[in-house]
Design an enzyme around this catalytic site. Structure first.
Site, mmCIF file in Angstrom:
data_model
loop_
_atom_site.group_PDB
_atom_site.id
_atom_site.type_symbol
_atom_site.label_atom_id
_atom_site.label_comp_id
_atom_site.label_asym_id
_atom_site.label_seq_id
_atom_site.Cartn_x
_atom_site.Cartn_y
_atom_site.Cartn_z
ATOM 1 N N HIS A 75 -1.101 -2.807 -7.063
ATOM 2 C CA HIS A 75 -1.860 -2.511 -5.852
ATOM 3 C C HIS A 75 -3.352 -2.695 -6.113
ATOM 4 O O HIS A 75 -3.991 -1.863 -6.750
ATOM 5 C CB HIS A 75 -1.534 -1.073 -5.419
ATOM 6 C CG HIS A 75 -2.208 -0.638 -4.175
ATOM 7 N ND1 HIS A 75 -2.642 0.652 -3.971
ATOM 8 C CD2 HIS A 75 -2.551 -1.320 -3.056
ATOM 9 C CE1 HIS A 75 -3.209 0.750 -2.778
ATOM 10 N NE2 HIS A 75 -3.171 -0.436 -2.212
ATOM 11 N N SER B 117 0.817 -1.210 0.000
ATOM 12 C CA SER B 117 0.000 0.000 0.000
ATOM 13 C C SER B 117 0.849 1.257 0.000
ATOM 14 O O SER B 117 0.332 2.346 -0.244
ATOM 15 C CB SER B 117 -0.868 0.025 1.269
ATOM 16 O OG SER B 117 -1.671 -1.101 1.337
ATOM 17 N N GLU C 255 -3.878 -0.194 -9.089
ATOM 18 C CA GLU C 255 -2.920 0.909 -9.220
ATOM 19 C C GLU C 255 -1.543 0.295 -9.491
ATOM 20 O O GLU C 255 -1.046 -0.469 -8.662
ATOM 21 C CB GLU C 255 -2.925 1.693 -7.901
ATOM 22 C CG GLU C 255 -1.996 2.866 -7.849
ATOM 23 C CD GLU C 255 -2.108 3.609 -6.506
ATOM 24 O OE1 GLU C 255 -2.232 2.971 -5.441
ATOM 25 O OE2 GLU C 255 -2.066 4.846 -6.530
ATOM 26 N N ASN D 258 -3.486 5.817 -1.626
ATOM 27 C CA ASN D 258 -3.307 5.940 -0.166
ATOM 28 C C ASN D 258 -2.736 7.291 0.255
ATOM 29 O O ASN D 258 -2.886 7.690 1.411
ATOM 30 C CB ASN D 258 -2.464 4.785 0.367
ATOM 31 C CG ASN D 258 -3.298 3.526 0.453
ATOM 32 O OD1 ASN D 258 -4.453 3.572 0.879
ATOM 33 N ND2 ASN D 258 -2.757 2.413 0.010
HETATM 34 P P1 NAD Z 1 -3.599 -9.587 6.264
HETATM 35 O O1 NAD Z 1 -3.137 -9.315 7.656
HETATM 36 O O2 NAD Z 1 -5.037 -9.965 6.035
HETATM 37 O O3 NAD Z 1 -2.702 -10.710 5.571
HETATM 38 C C1 NAD Z 1 -1.300 -10.699 5.565
HETATM 39 C C2 NAD Z 1 -0.848 -12.140 5.406
HETATM 40 O O4 NAD Z 1 0.573 -12.143 5.211
HETATM 41 C C3 NAD Z 1 -1.154 -13.000 6.634
HETATM 42 O O5 NAD Z 1 -1.896 -14.142 6.223
HETATM 43 C C4 NAD Z 1 0.234 -13.367 7.138
HETATM 44 O O6 NAD Z 1 0.290 -14.642 7.748
HETATM 45 C C5 NAD Z 1 1.028 -13.328 5.839
HETATM 46 N N1 NAD Z 1 2.480 -13.333 6.028
HETATM 47 C C6 NAD Z 1 3.204 -12.773 7.032
HETATM 48 N N2 NAD Z 1 4.520 -13.065 6.853
HETATM 49 C C7 NAD Z 1 4.621 -13.813 5.709
HETATM 50 C C8 NAD Z 1 5.697 -14.413 5.013
HETATM 51 N N3 NAD Z 1 6.956 -14.311 5.433
HETATM 52 N N4 NAD Z 1 5.423 -15.110 3.883
HETATM 53 C C9 NAD Z 1 4.176 -15.226 3.444
HETATM 54 N N5 NAD Z 1 3.106 -14.679 4.069
HETATM 55 C C10 NAD Z 1 3.333 -13.968 5.184
HETATM 56 O O7 NAD Z 1 -3.230 -8.258 5.428
HETATM 57 P P2 NAD Z 1 -3.860 -7.757 4.043
HETATM 58 O O8 NAD Z 1 -4.914 -6.761 4.345
HETATM 59 O O9 NAD Z 1 -4.145 -8.935 3.175
HETATM 60 O O10 NAD Z 1 -2.614 -6.928 3.462
HETATM 61 C C11 NAD Z 1 -1.579 -7.554 2.738
HETATM 62 C C12 NAD Z 1 -0.871 -6.524 1.877
HETATM 63 O O11 NAD Z 1 -1.826 -5.898 1.009
HETATM 64 C C13 NAD Z 1 -0.196 -5.396 2.656
HETATM 65 O O12 NAD Z 1 0.978 -5.010 1.992
HETATM 66 C C14 NAD Z 1 -1.236 -4.284 2.584
HETATM 67 O O13 NAD Z 1 -0.686 -3.000 2.737
HETATM 68 C C15 NAD Z 1 -1.772 -4.490 1.179
HETATM 69 N N6 NAD Z 1 -3.114 -3.949 0.923
HETATM 70 C C16 NAD Z 1 -4.091 -4.045 1.860
HETATM 71 C C17 NAD Z 1 -5.346 -3.529 1.586
HETATM 72 C C18 NAD Z 1 -6.455 -3.639 2.595
HETATM 73 O O14 NAD Z 1 -7.503 -2.991 2.409
HETATM 74 N N7 NAD Z 1 -6.309 -4.420 3.637
HETATM 75 C C19 NAD Z 1 -5.608 -2.943 0.344
HETATM 76 C C20 NAD Z 1 -4.593 -2.881 -0.613
HETATM 77 C C21 NAD Z 1 -3.338 -3.389 -0.308
#
Ligand code: NAD
Length: 296
Positions: free
Chosen positions: A143, A122, A155, A193
């Site tokens: 993204h 993000s 994005e 963001n």
């Molecule tokens: P989340 O907490 O739901 O999931 C993150 C996952 O990453 C977890 O399942 C965790 O176990 C896993 N993880 C941690 N260490 C790891 C490793 N070494 N290898 C593989 N997996 C690992 O978070 P999310 O909301 O899915 O966010 C994930 C990414 O997407 C982040 O970079 C976030 O900024 C981005 N993002 C989030 C959103 C949102 O609305 N939540 C939107 C766009 C982008």
């Protein structure tokens, strides 16, 4: 350079975003290897996708054969097994710079040299992630928005080293997933963001200062600004840990105190109240993610 129709996509992180990305890639016909820190988590991510597909089945938007075919294209796997098969890696692990650096280093070491490496980050610098690899021209930000199967936007973020060929290949993939693309230069928070996080943070500050209730802040944005969700509801959906992590990147990488995260946001994260995914943030939620009411 184009991804072929039978390309294998390795999705790293099977949380809410990784699972959504895996789902849309499999729906578009790609083979998906779904990886998390532990195999059980990757399997739980696939189980979540199955639930989503069941809802589509109930609504008549998918038939049983379609559901089975999509699920057959998603395989939970360990990183070391998955990487050598990948034509593209889409990293969607937690929003933590050091963690993503380590993932990009491992992906670079274990994938074929032609594979493309994308991050769903993000806010974290794509240029810095690319610099951790020996193929910086093949690294890009991809993204997706939350929830991935529903939101139309992707994005794309060009690091300083990202090649035109990489940008074009990932643009074509996003279009094959039925998404609309915008392109951002590599600046903290990119385009979406950069706009969103100060808005969410400001809503936390207004709540903390007692300017109004959580419900009225959200109602104000929904009915006054025509937003589908208010900022506190949206922060709960995104995950307060993710919102805080992005706010910290904006503050640190711009070096501008105007981005400093609200104390209330920091406290909620410290308490483990991360929003919908932990059933409590600004509001409380039931097991199916339906809002119950305001958290006290
Ligand atoms: P989340 O907490 O739901 O999931 C993150 C996952 O990453 C977890 O399942 C965790 O176990 C896993 N993880 C941690 N260490 C790891 C490793 N070494 N290898 C593989 N997996 C690992 O978070 P999310 O909301 O899915 O966010 C994930 C990414 O997407 C982040 O970079 C976030 O900024 C981005 N993002 C989030 C959103 C949102 O609305 N939540 C939107 C766009 C982008």
């Amino acid at each position: 350079m184009q991804l072929s129709d039978n390309a294998t996509i390795c999705v790293i992180g099977a949380g809410q975003m990784g699972a959504g990305i895996a789902q849309v890639c499999a729906q578009a016909g790609y083979t998906v290897l779904l990886v998390d820190a532990a195999l059980e988590r990757a399997a739980a991510g696939k189980a979540g996708i199955e639930k989503q597909l069941n809802r589509l089945l109930e609504k008549g938007k998918l038939d049983a054969a379609g559901r089975a075919a999509i699920l057959a294209r998603i395989e939970p796997a360990g990183a070391e097994q998955a990487y050598p098969h990948a034509d593209l890696v889409i990293e969607a692990a937690s929003e933590n710079r050091e963690l993503k650096f380590a993932i990009f280093e491992q992906a670079d070491a274990l994938t074929k040299p032609t594979a493309l490496l994308a991050s769903n980050t993000s806010s974290i610098s794509i240029t810095a992630l690319a610099a951790r690899t020996k193929r910086p021209e093949r690294v890009i930000g991809m993204h997706f928005m939350n929830p991935v199967p529903i939101m139309k936007l992707v994005e794309l973020v060009r690091g300083l080293q990202t090649s035109e060929a990489t940008l074009n290949a990932i643009r074509s993939l996003a279009e094959a997933l039925n998404k609309t693309v915008i392109v951002s230069a590599d600046r903290p928070g990119f385009l979406v963001n950069r706009i969103l996080i100060p808005f969410l943070n400001e809503a936390c500050l207004a709540l903390d200062e007692g300017t109004g209730s959580a419900e009225d802040i959200d109602r104000g944005a929904r009915l006054g600004l025509n937003h589908p969700l208010g900022p506190l509801e949206l922060a709960d959906l995104i995950g307060l840990d993710t919102v805080l992590a992005i706010a910290r990147v904006l503050e640190q990488d711009f070096g501008d105190p105007k981005y400093r995260p609200a104390v209330l946001l920091k406290n909620l994260v410290a308490a483990g109240f991360l929003g919908k995914k932990t059933k409590r943030g600004f509001y409380t939620y039931d097991d199916n993610g339906a809002k119950l009411g305001r958290a006290t």
